[in-house]
Design an enzyme around this catalytic site. Structure first.
Site, short mmCIF file in Angstrom:
data_model
loop_
_atom_site.label_atom_id
_atom_site.label_comp_id
_atom_site.label_asym_id
_atom_site.label_seq_id
_atom_site.Cartn_x
_atom_site.Cartn_y
_atom_site.Cartn_z
N HIS A 156 0.83 -1.19 0.00
CA HIS A 156 0.00 0.00 0.00
C HIS A 156 0.88 1.26 0.00
CE1 HIS A 156 -3.26 -2.76 1.15
NE2 HIS A 156 -4.08 -1.81 0.75
N LYS A 160 -0.52 4.83 4.58
CA LYS A 160 -1.37 3.87 5.30
C LYS A 160 -0.79 3.62 6.68
CE LYS A 160 -3.83 -0.53 4.81
NZ LYS A 160 -5.11 0.12 5.17
#
Length: 268
Positions: A156, A160
């Site tokens: 990600h 995040k």
């Protein structure tokens, strides 16, 4: 046609803006509210200003103001904020679509309790493709129950804050359930130093964070002489937004209950 009156939490964030754009483009939905944290510089501004066609809906930090005209709230924020929204929505009969991840067991229990008062779709990933992938993983795990090592790799963007991702954990849970195992007992979330040989019953996780990766997930079933990889890659947050609208439509005739995307997509 009865319009879905939807509010968006985290309205000034990347996911919030994508949700607002998707709601604006939908024929059966209308933006009815917008929320953000009190320190956001966008409080008091039109929630759809970035589309070049203001909606007359202003971003609020006060829940009563931000949700006054809404029948649904879509929430992809942080656990602490989402739980405050859950409490309010349960008390006022507002249905919720929750894509927030990183809840502890107490948080999940609070959502389940709220679902006795209002209807909630709660899923770590609203993407239709991801949820079909979860179903494929359930099927694959039963076939690869013996002689195959299972590893989950997820990537990600740099912003995040939780790891592994909620989607990766859900993949692990689906696989563990299919194999009759408890992920809390067989999940391996870090490896360093002399770890010894791999426990064949374990499910390993590896996490990558960098750049603007929206979300990549791969589950590896590694046997002797072959390996099978099942991968899902997201290139845009729009998939989560479209899935959230499908979840809202699913809740239209529901008054209470806790559902997930398998329910929404008829995969159970």
């Amino acid at each position: 046609m009865t319009l879905l009156k939807i509010a968006v939490a985290g309205a000034s964030g990347r996911m919030g803006r994508m949700l607002i754009e998707t709601i604006d483009a939908a024929e059966d939905a209308v933006l009815a509210g917008a929320l953000d944290v009190v320190e956001s510089p966008f409080i008091g501004t039109d929630a759809a200003a970035m589309l070049g066609k203001p909606a007359g809906v202003f971003i609020e930090s006060d829940l009563a103001k931000g949700l006054a005209g809404a029948d649904y709230l879509i929430d992809f924020t942080r656990p602490e904020g989402t739980l405050k929204h859950v409490e309010y929505c349960a008390a006022h009969g507002i249905k919720m679509i929750i894509g927030t991840t990183g809840f502890d067991e107490a948080g999940k229990a609070a959502i389940a309790a709220a679902a006795q008062k209002t209807a909630i779709v709660f899923a770590p990933n609203m993407s239709v493709g991801v949820n079909v992938t979860l179903k494929l993983l359930e099927m694959a795990a039963k076939s690869f129950a013996h002689g195959y090592d299972i590893e989950i790799i997820e990537a990600h963007h740099r912003h995040k804050v939780d790891a592994p991702s909620g989607t990766a954990l859900k993949m692990g849970e689906v696989i563990a359930d299919a194999l009759g195992r408890d992920l809390n007992e067989v999940g391996v979330f870090s490896r360093e130093g002399v770890t010894g040989e791999r426990d064949p019953s374990s499910i390993g996780f590896a996490t990558i964070r960098g750049g603007d990766i929206v979300g990549d997930h791969t589950v590896l079933f590694a046997g002797i002489g072959e390996r099978v990889e099942i991968t899902h890659k997201s290139s845009s947050r729009v998939t989560y937004a479209h899935g959230s609208l499908r979840a809202a439509r699913f809740l239209a005739d529901k008054t209470t209950g806790l559902y997930d995307m398998f329910d929404v997509l008829g995969l159970n």
